[in-house]
Design a protein around this motif. Structure first.
Motif, PDB file in Angstrom:
ATOM      1  N   PRO A   1       7.208  28.876  -9.320  1.00  0.00           N
ATOM      2  CA  PRO A   1       6.213  28.235  -8.446  1.00  0.00           C
ATOM      3  C   PRO A   1       5.968  26.794  -8.853  1.00  0.00           C
ATOM      4  O   PRO A   1       6.351  26.352  -9.943  1.00  0.00           O
ATOM      5  CB  PRO A   1       4.962  29.089  -8.654  1.00  0.00           C
ATOM      6  N   ASP A   2       5.323  26.050  -7.962  1.00  0.00           N
ATOM      7  CA  ASP A   2       4.965  24.669  -8.263  1.00  0.00           C
ATOM      8  C   ASP A   2       4.063  24.612  -9.490  1.00  0.00           C
ATOM      9  O   ASP A   2       3.384  25.577  -9.844  1.00  0.00           O
ATOM     10  CB  ASP A   2       4.229  24.042  -7.073  1.00  0.00           C
ATOM     11  N   HIS A   3       4.042  23.435 -10.106  1.00  0.00           N
ATOM     12  CA  HIS A   3       3.144  23.219 -11.234  1.00  0.00           C
ATOM     13  C   HIS A   3       1.695  23.299 -10.757  1.00  0.00           C
ATOM     14  O   HIS A   3       1.371  22.882  -9.635  1.00  0.00           O
ATOM     15  CB  HIS A   3       3.416  21.863 -11.874  1.00  0.00           C
ATOM     16  N   VAL A   4       0.833  23.836 -11.608  1.00  0.00           N
ATOM     17  CA  VAL A   4      -0.550  24.134 -11.235  1.00  0.00           C
ATOM     18  C   VAL A   4      -1.506  23.362 -12.144  1.00  0.00           C
ATOM     19  O   VAL A   4      -1.351  23.370 -13.368  1.00  0.00           O
ATOM     20  CB  VAL A   4      -0.828  25.653 -11.352  1.00  0.00           C
ATOM     21  N   LEU A   5      -2.485  22.702 -11.533  1.00  0.00           N
ATOM     22  CA  LEU A   5      -3.539  22.008 -12.285  1.00  0.00           C
ATOM     23  C   LEU A   5      -4.857  22.721 -12.039  1.00  0.00           C
ATOM     24  O   LEU A   5      -5.287  22.894 -10.893  1.00  0.00           O
ATOM     25  CB  LEU A   5      -3.647  20.549 -11.854  1.00  0.00           C
ATOM     26  N   LEU A   6      -5.520  23.139 -13.109  1.00  0.00           N
ATOM     27  CA  LEU A   6      -6.813  23.804 -13.031  1.00  0.00           C
ATOM     28  C   LEU A   6      -7.860  22.890 -13.656  1.00  0.00           C
ATOM     29  O   LEU A   6      -7.730  22.498 -14.808  1.00  0.00           O
ATOM     30  CB  LEU A   6      -6.781  25.140 -13.788  1.00  0.00           C
ATOM     31  N   SER A   7      -8.881  22.550 -12.892  1.00  0.00           N
ATOM     32  CA  SER A   7      -9.918  21.670 -13.421  1.00  0.00           C
ATOM     33  C   SER A   7     -11.284  22.309 -13.236  1.00  0.00           C
ATOM     34  O   SER A   7     -11.502  23.096 -12.314  1.00  0.00           O
ATOM     35  CB  SER A   7      -9.878  20.300 -12.728  1.00  0.00           C
TER      36      SER A   7
ATOM     37  N   GLY B   1     -12.639  30.108 -16.722  1.00  0.00           N
ATOM     38  CA  GLY B   1     -11.470  30.962 -16.534  1.00  0.00           C
ATOM     39  C   GLY B   1     -10.145  30.258 -16.396  1.00  0.00           C
ATOM     40  O   GLY B   1      -9.180  30.845 -15.898  1.00  0.00           O
ATOM     41  N   LYS B   2     -10.044  29.003 -16.844  1.00  0.00           N
ATOM     42  CA  LYS B   2      -8.766  28.282 -16.689  1.00  0.00           C
ATOM     43  C   LYS B   2      -7.674  28.920 -17.548  1.00  0.00           C
ATOM     44  O   LYS B   2      -6.553  29.136 -17.076  1.00  0.00           O
ATOM     45  CB  LYS B   2      -8.969  26.801 -17.068  1.00  0.00           C
ATOM     46  N   THR B   3      -7.992  29.232 -18.797  1.00  0.00           N
ATOM     47  CA  THR B   3      -6.993  29.875 -19.665  1.00  0.00           C
ATOM     48  C   THR B   3      -6.640  31.260 -19.138  1.00  0.00           C
ATOM     49  O   THR B   3      -5.466  31.663 -19.149  1.00  0.00           O
ATOM     50  CB  THR B   3      -7.531  29.978 -21.101  1.00  0.00           C
ATOM     51  N   THR B   4      -7.626  31.990 -18.665  1.00  0.00           N
ATOM     52  CA  THR B   4      -7.379  33.322 -18.108  1.00  0.00           C
ATOM     53  C   THR B   4      -6.435  33.248 -16.915  1.00  0.00           C
ATOM     54  O   THR B   4      -5.511  34.062 -16.789  1.00  0.00           O
ATOM     55  CB  THR B   4      -8.710  33.963 -17.684  1.00  0.00           C
ATOM     56  N   LEU B   5      -6.642  32.272 -16.032  1.00  0.00           N
ATOM     57  CA  LEU B   5      -5.767  32.139 -14.871  1.00  0.00           C
ATOM     58  C   LEU B   5      -4.342  31.803 -15.280  1.00  0.00           C
ATOM     59  O   LEU B   5      -3.381  32.274 -14.658  1.00  0.00           O
ATOM     60  CB  LEU B   5      -6.319  31.075 -13.920  1.00  0.00           C
TER      61      LEU B   5
ATOM     62  N   THR C   1       7.172  26.541 -14.985  1.00  0.00           N
ATOM     63  CA  THR C   1       5.922  26.175 -14.308  1.00  0.00           C
ATOM     64  C   THR C   1       4.936  25.666 -15.340  1.00  0.00           C
ATOM     65  O   THR C   1       4.606  26.379 -16.294  1.00  0.00           O
ATOM     66  CB  THR C   1       5.323  27.381 -13.560  1.00  0.00           C
ATOM     67  N   LEU C   2       4.491  24.446 -15.147  1.00  0.00           N
ATOM     68  CA  LEU C   2       3.461  23.882 -16.016  1.00  0.00           C
ATOM     69  C   LEU C   2       2.092  24.191 -15.421  1.00  0.00           C
ATOM     70  O   LEU C   2       1.836  23.913 -14.245  1.00  0.00           O
ATOM     71  CB  LEU C   2       3.632  22.371 -16.152  1.00  0.00           C
ATOM     72  N   VAL C   3       1.226  24.781 -16.230  1.00  0.00           N
ATOM     73  CA  VAL C   3      -0.173  24.984 -15.838  1.00  0.00           C
ATOM     74  C   VAL C   3      -1.015  24.089 -16.743  1.00  0.00           C
ATOM     75  O   VAL C   3      -1.078  24.299 -17.944  1.00  0.00           O
ATOM     76  CB  VAL C   3      -0.606  26.457 -15.981  1.00  0.00           C
ATOM     77  N   GLY C   4      -1.596  23.064 -16.147  1.00  0.00           N
ATOM     78  CA  GLY C   4      -2.442  22.159 -16.910  1.00  0.00           C
ATOM     79  C   GLY C   4      -3.906  22.469 -16.653  1.00  0.00           C
ATOM     80  O   GLY C   4      -4.305  22.797 -15.534  1.00  0.00           O
ATOM     81  N   ALA C   5      -4.709  22.375 -17.700  1.00  0.00           N
ATOM     82  CA  ALA C   5      -6.146  22.608 -17.558  1.00  0.00           C
ATOM     83  C   ALA C   5      -6.885  21.385 -18.072  1.00  0.00           C
ATOM     84  O   ALA C   5      -6.503  20.794 -19.084  1.00  0.00           O
ATOM     85  CB  ALA C   5      -6.573  23.851 -18.341  1.00  0.00           C
TER      86      ALA C   5
END
Length: 339
Positions: free
Chosen positions: A53-59, A65-69, A154-158
């Motif tokens: 999937p595309d890279h995801v940014l959580l802010s 719950g950013k780490t949980t996601l 997939t990079l997930v950035g928080a």
């Protein structure tokens, strides 16, 4: 409700409990319905295509719950998860080592991504777009760039401060989610689920009592639940009812609006010592015996959100809600108080 710095095992205990209480699948994740639906579509589409999937940014603020996601994303995709953080990656070589160790389809979670060093950030641009990094060997005119191909990942950035993210980095994320504070109903469900995992018999009224005092934050709700559980065990209560939860939270100095000792100390100093303000942040911090950063980053955001404190160019100002919460009458002679 922070643990004392004198207790080195407190943070470890918190992390262990948080890990045990985290939902493992998107369907188990309470709250954030819009983010849940959007993220579910992103993951389902990627699975149907058979691609990462595309890279995801959580802010959003801490504890939502950013780490949980990020963990849920890896679990839903059935891939590996690699976890690091912006402050831990000081050099481009650190990031290159992490990226080169990823397998096809892995999820890389970078917490506090806005604190990446500039060289690592520039390397990440190429990795996110072209799945490639260039490692520089040697120095000066004889330096050589060796390209290393990376498997799709997939990079997930928080981030807790999305405004500090450089535009080029923010634009490389295909999906951006803004996490908001939780409603009391969602937090009540989280408390109920966590109580079940911890084996704590608890009434619905007690669940709601804990949820209302949790500042809209699941991490705080789980922390307060553990303290209520401790109180019930030590005081010999077989079941947690509303009375037990209220007594426990009063012991731990968490009031009905979720304000703790520091919050009330800030409001009390502002209203009693400085007539409601305006007063400078450093003066306010000195009056309560805390560091400036503690007051500005721990107490102020919640007090502002509750409508009890206002930041103005001239300093901090208490509102009528602050006086009401302290059981005081707001003065009518201070023209700057509610300006």
């Amino acid at each position: 409700m922070e643990h004392s710095e004198l207790d080195p095992t407190a943070d470890v205990e918190d992390r262990d409990y948080e890990s045990a209480l985290r939902p493992k699948r998107l369907a188990e994740f309470e709250g954030q319905p819009r983010v849940r639906e959007q993220l579910g579509l992103v993951l389902d589409a990627a699975r149907h295509r058979g691609t990462a999937p595309d890279h995801v940014l959580l802010s959003g603020p801490p504890g939502l719950g950013k780490t949980t996601l990020a963990m849920i994303i890896a679990a839903e995709l059935g891939t590996g998860l690699r976890i690091s953080s912006g402050p831990a990656i000081q050099h481009a070589g650190d990031l290159a080592a992490i990226l080169s160790g990823l397998a096809d389809g892995d999820v890389l979670f970078l917490d506090e991504i806005h604190r990446l060093s500039r060289p690592a950030e520039e390397m990440l641009y190429l990795a996110m777009e072209d799945f490639r990094v260039d490692v520089i060997v040697g120095k000066g005119p004889g330096a050589t760039a060796i390209p290393i191909e990376l498997p799709p990942f997939t990079l997930v950035g928080a981030t807790t401060r999305a405004g500090l993210l450089p535009g080029p980095l923010r634009d490389r994320f295909g999906f951006t989610a803004q996490l908001d504070f939780y409603a009391v109903g969602d937090l009540t469900g989280i408390v109920a689920a966590s109580a079940g995992k911890l084996g704590v018999p608890i009434d619905a009224d007690a669940q709601g009592e804990i949820a209302r005092r949790s500042r809209g934050t699941p991490r705080i709700a789980n922390r307060l639940l553990r303290r209520v559980r401790d109180f019930a065990q030590v005081r010999g209560h077989a079941r947690v009812d509303r009375g037990v939860s209220r007594a426990a939270l009063e012991l731990y100095e968490v009031d009905e609006r979720g304000l703790d000792r520091l919050d009330r100390a800030v409001l009390d100093a502002l209203c009693r010592l400085f007539d409601g303000g305006p007063v400078g942040l450093s003066t306010l911090a000195l009056s309560v015996g805390e560091e400036v950063e503690t007051v500005s980053e721990v107490a102020e955001p919640f007090l502002i959100r509750e409508g009890m404190l206002v930041r103005t160019p001239r300093g901090r100002v208490a509102t009528r809600a602050a006086y009401a919460h302290l059981g005081m009458t707001a003065p009518s002679t201070n023209p700057a108080l509610f300006d």
